[in-house]
Every structure is written in structure tokens, then in C-alpha cells.
Design an enzyme around this catalytic site. Sequence first.
Site, PDB file in Angstrom:
ATOM      1  N   GLU A  83       3.924   2.799 -15.330  1.00 37.18           N
ATOM      2  CA  GLU A  83       3.409   1.445 -15.575  1.00 37.18           C
ATOM      3  C   GLU A  83       3.100   1.190 -17.045  1.00 37.18           C
ATOM      4  O   GLU A  83       3.319   0.105 -17.571  1.00 37.18           O
ATOM      5  CB  GLU A  83       2.135   1.202 -14.743  1.00 37.18           C
ATOM      6  CG  GLU A  83       2.381   0.938 -13.272  1.00 37.18           C
ATOM      7  CD  GLU A  83       2.530   2.201 -12.440  1.00 37.18           C
ATOM      8  OE1 GLU A  83       2.686   3.303 -13.012  1.00 37.18           O
ATOM      9  OE2 GLU A  83       2.489   2.081 -11.198  1.00 37.18           O
ATOM     10  N   GLU A 131       2.089   5.818  -5.969  1.00 41.25           N
ATOM     11  CA  GLU A 131       0.764   5.440  -5.462  1.00 41.25           C
ATOM     12  C   GLU A 131       0.771   5.384  -3.938  1.00 41.25           C
ATOM     13  O   GLU A 131      -0.192   5.778  -3.284  1.00 41.25           O
ATOM     14  CB  GLU A 131       0.333   4.094  -6.060  1.00 41.25           C
ATOM     15  CG  GLU A 131       0.033   4.211  -7.552  1.00 41.25           C
ATOM     16  CD  GLU A 131      -0.374   2.881  -8.154  1.00 41.25           C
ATOM     17  OE1 GLU A 131       0.458   1.943  -8.128  1.00 41.25           O
ATOM     18  OE2 GLU A 131      -1.511   2.762  -8.631  1.00 41.25           O
TER      19      GLU A 131
END
Length: 696
Positions: free
Chosen positions: A126, A106
Site C-alpha cells: 500500500e 490482510e
Amino acid sequence: MDDAHYVEHGFDGDVHVLRIANPPVNTLRTGVRAGLLNGIQRCVKEGARAIVLIGQGRLFSGGAEMTEFNKPRQPPSLPEVFEAIETSKIPIVAAIHGSALGGGLELALVCHARVATPTAMVGLPEVKRGFVPGAGGTQRLPRLIGPEAALKIIVSGEPVRADEAVKLGFIDAIIEGDLERGAIAWAREAAKSGRKFTLARDRSDKIEGADLAAFDGAAAALLKRSRGQESPKGCAAAVRAALTHSFTDGLLFERQQFQRLVEGEQSFALRHIFFGEREVARIPGMPEDTKPMPVKNAVVIGGGTMGGGIAMNFANAHIPVTIVEMTEDALARGLAKCDANWQRTVQGGKLSQAEYEKRRACLKGSTDWNVVREADIVIEAVFEDMGVKKEVFAKLDALARPGVVLASNTSTLDIDAIASATKRPELVCGMHFFSPANVMRLLEIVRGKASSHETIATAMDVGRRINKVNVVVGNCDGFVGNRMTGKRGPQLEKLLLEGALPADIDRVMETYGMAMGPCATGDLAGLDIGAAVRKARGTVAPIADALVAAGRFGQKTSKGWYLYDEKRARHADPEVERIIVDMAEKMQVRRRKIEDQEILERMLLPMVNEGARILEENIAARAIDIDVIFANGFGWPAWRGGPMFFADRMGLKNVRDKLAHYAETTNDPNLKPAALIEKLAAEGGSFSGNGTRKAA
Ligand code: NAI
């Protein structure tokens, strides 16, 4: 600590470099976040033309610091740092080597461009920790590569290689040679050429013109396999928001999903297993300087169901391996099975022909035992018979070089007795693989009473190299996993007699999240095998024994607890119900409706009780070792955290009371609460809080 310590600043002319230095995995802990923020300000002040963001050590960044999740957040927050990067007037280029995962990717996505080494891995795992990317990943990735490609990456959590990411469009260039130097040159050139960077900065946009129905169809197909797990659904919903919401609202939606899931029970369970898989590598009592012995090749004795799969693991890791069989026929059959397995993977597109050939070249077979002379480790997987095992080990001892580890894949036999057939008991241990051995990640490493630390360390090192999750266990009947699941048997029989049917029990367990209920599992393994074990041990299971007596061995005879059609789909069989009802009548058990919760408790608590005894006997060092075993070898959903985690969440007082209740009402002395449960319940303690126990 000073944040300059976590982010180093350097430059090459007017291109500045920020190096994340938080070994070993460069997580984005508070110091790193502060260091990035300050570093960018400094680059601006010093007139940088472009900034290269790179990781020190072996990777770019492994993402958020999960140990900070349960603590109050310290500023600056990740969104604050990201805002500074994204709105920077100076282009910032992420230079990725090793891997950029989760928050690490990210961070790279927020930069104005990304370059990488060809073999770097990038992904958003995640979902596997029970939550969704929480720092814009679900909004930026679909804007870069399209919603359906992003959906696949985010819902699966599987990383992709940098060259694949270039094709998909979220890495701009591959850098061969020195990454930092290459990235600096690339950034300088890009800044000079006035290149228009792909910025996801326009906050008013949503992805226009996307086909929502097609997206929903793709999502539904991906979500089919996740059963009761929440995070894949959360991931799909967050990516969908990129099609229906503005960028700003999408980020908010993603944040809500993240918060909801990260605080939830499933994420707690998944992180318990994630950290547990790292913790089990530390063996209490093993001196830190214990070194594994070097292993460059392996010999596997026996090329049957297990031996073939075990050998494939070595070949898959490019470690030369030789299978030894009794006859040329048996050898040819064993090798052909390995080939067929690989070919299926090639046909499924998951293995290239070139890689297959590389692996295949690592696998050899022989009927000449002299190959044992060259072995660095030997793993035995012959028939489960003590006489045969002892004979094989005596022969191995005579042939193998001194100092070479001899391991047995036995699932029930006494490792010490096997070791006694050799003059090197300190070099003998169990390496208990699970079927199919080339697929299942669990490896129980069985420590015999004479096994040396070096022997265990060597088995663990080999296990790690062939991509297994190793758990060291003590020597006892069934070791940990099989010993615990074996304890379900009596309650299974009682539940059936009292009113449940096989389909009820399997439904409850599969709804809980198990890959397969106990009856379906029994049919797959073969009911005759369980019957033979009971016969050897002098125990009975009236209903299961009646099924075997009626020729119902499970899938191999197309009938067992269920009837199987030609597609191996299972169907309830009135014949089985009749056998059960007759048996209940004969044994004068009145049948009643049994609630799902009772079925669940009576299937799980006997395992918990046995797990406690396993801890008392130090067969497993810690409760987490047991949970890791179940999450990796027994189809226990990691998002449920394992049997000991289940007990802790239920509360050990409650566990004790329920066990005592069922021990009495079902007349099962085996359910009398274990001493450790009594003790922890009285103290208000838990299995996980019971700490690291002393070494075996
Ligand atoms: P299997 O019967 O499929 O294979 C045994 C192979 O060993 C046969 O191919 C046989 O020809 C060969 N063999 C027997 N004696 C030999 C000798 N003296 N020298 C060379 N080869 C010899 O049995 P399977 O299922 O592979 O089991 C092997 C071992 O693995 C057993 O100890 C079993 O308890 C254990 N195990 C089995 C699991 C399973 O799910 N099948 C799971 C975990 C462990």
C-alpha cells in the site's frame, strides 16, 4: 452479477472450500466481498468443521479493487467481511499461492491460520500507492511477528517469500504439491487436533512491553529515504499505534491514516503512475494479434558502460547473452565490470553466491563476430558515432539470421539512418536503456519509420522479460526523456545569471522530490559531454561553457558546478559563484533574489512545453507515457506523478499563462506555449483527458 460467481463453494467431507474467482488478480471487489460473507454463512449452515479460503487462477488475491476507490462504496465493507471471518467459530484457513498482497494479505491475516506454497509472495505494498494498509494489516501483522519486523515490511512495501514468512511467523505451514488438497488435509488435522489458532481477536490488547524508543529509532532509520513522501510516515505511525493503542483503537487510527492518505494528492499521483505503467504496455495502433518473436538468447555489441549493464539484465533473467568487443582487453574489462557489480550485490547480502553463479554462467564474451549468427536478438551499444553505427549495422545485417531484430541503444542518433545501413529496416528499432542499465527500469523503445509491429512487440517482450518498464517512443533527437530534460538548459543558465546559485536550484528541485538536482546531475554525467553536444549543435550555454573551459568537468575532475571531496560529497565553490557573477556583469544582467516557486516553475515548465510538442508530433502516444518515463528513468518521484501530471494539477490555463509570462520576461521563444497547450487551455481540457491519440 451474482456473487456466487465471484466466490465458488465446494467441500471435501466436512472441510469446506471457498474459492475467490475474480480473474486476473482476484481483487476484493464488491462481488467478492459479498460472496465471502454469504459463503461463510453457507458453510456454517451446512455444518463445516473447517473452511479453506483459496484463490482461483494464478494467485490468492492482489488486494482491494483500486478502481472502486473513487466510487461510492457498496456494502458489504471489507471490515464487515473480516469481522465475520475473525469471529467465526469454525476455523478458517487461508491457502496462498502466487501472491497475497495488500488487502489480499490482510484477508489472510484475519483468517485463523495461513498455509502457502513455498514460492508464494506475501506483502503489503500500500505504501507504494500512497496510503497505508487499511483493513487491519498494520495492527495484525505486528501482533503476529513483532512491531519492528512488521514495520519493515509495511514501510518498504516489499513482499517476502512464503518460506521467509514462515520464519517470521505469519505463515503457519508450507504445502508442497497440490495446494487445495494439502490445505484441506492441514485444516482437517488442525481442527481435529484441537490446535489453538493464533487469533488476533482479543480487542482490548495492545502490544505489551515493547520498547518504544527502539521502535522509533528503527522507524526513523527506515523513513530517512522517503523525503517528502507521506505514506511511509503514515505506515510507521499506524504500526506504532499497535504499541500504544488497544486493538480497536489501533484499527480506528489506521483507518484515519488510510482515509487521509488515500484522498491525498500523493496517492492520486502514485496511482496515476501505477495504472500508467500498465497502460503503456498497450500500444495504440498495434493489432491485438501481434506476436513477439521468440528470443532465447541475445548478443550485445560493445561492452562499455552501457553494453555491460545491458548484458547483465539478460543474465539476471537467466537469458544467455554474449558481449562482442573489439579487443580481448576491452572484453576482459567489460566482463570484469559486470563481475564487480554482481560481487558488490553478493557482499551486500542481496544476492546469494549460488544465484550469482547461475547468472554469471549466462554471460559470455567474444571478439569473434560469428556469434551473431546464433543470436535471437542483437542490441548494439558501441560509440555514439553515426559512421561507426552504420558500419556495425551493415555487419550485423550480413551475419544475423533473417528475421532477427537488430536494436540500437543510441541516445541521440537517427534510428532510420542506422536502419538504412541494413537490408532489414523493418527489423531495426531503438532500445534506449538508461545508466546504470542494470539498475534503471526505464526502456524507451524507439520506433523507426520502417519498424514493424512484430519488431516493436519483440523489443517490448524482451524488455518485459528483463524486468524493464517499456515505453514506445518515436524517432527524434533525444527521444522523449532526454529531449525534455534538455530543454531545462537555457532556463538554468538564465536563472544563474539572474541571481540563483547551483545550490539554490538543486535545493528547490530536491525539495520537490527529485533524486538529484540538475547541477548535481550534470556533474555526475560530466559537463564535458553536454559541452560536446552543444558544440556539435552550434548552441551555447555561457556559464556551463565557462566551467568546462576552466577544466571543471564535474565529479570526474572533482569540480564542476560544485567542489567534491574524497567522499564525493558536494560543496559550494566560491570560484563558481565568481564565474557566474562575472558572466552576469559581462552580459549586463542585474542579479536579484529569485523565489523558490519561480525556480521550480522555470525548471519544470520548459519540460512540460516540450512534452506537449512531443504529443503533437506523436513521439509519445499519451501524456501518461511521458509521466511513466520520468518516474522510471529520471529520478522523478512517482508520488509527484510526472511532468504532465504536474501540469494538469496546475491547470493548463495557468500553465499557458505562466509559459507566456516567462517567454516574455526571460526572452526565451522556446517557452512560447505549445499549440496543444493553447488548445487544451482554451477548451478547459487536460493532458490526461486528451485521450488516446492515434497510432504512430
Ligand atoms: P562506452 O564508450 O563506455 O562503450 C562503448 C564500447 O563499445 C567500448 O567498450 C568499445 O570498445 C566498444 N566498441 C566500439 N566500437 C565497437 C565495435 N565496432 N565492435 C565492438 N565493440 C565496439 O560507451 P557507452 O556509454 O556504453 O555508450 C554506448 C552507447 O550507448 C552509445 O550509443 C551511447 O549514446 C548510448 N547510451 C549511453 C548512455 C550513458 O549514460 N552512457 C545512456 C544511454 C545510451
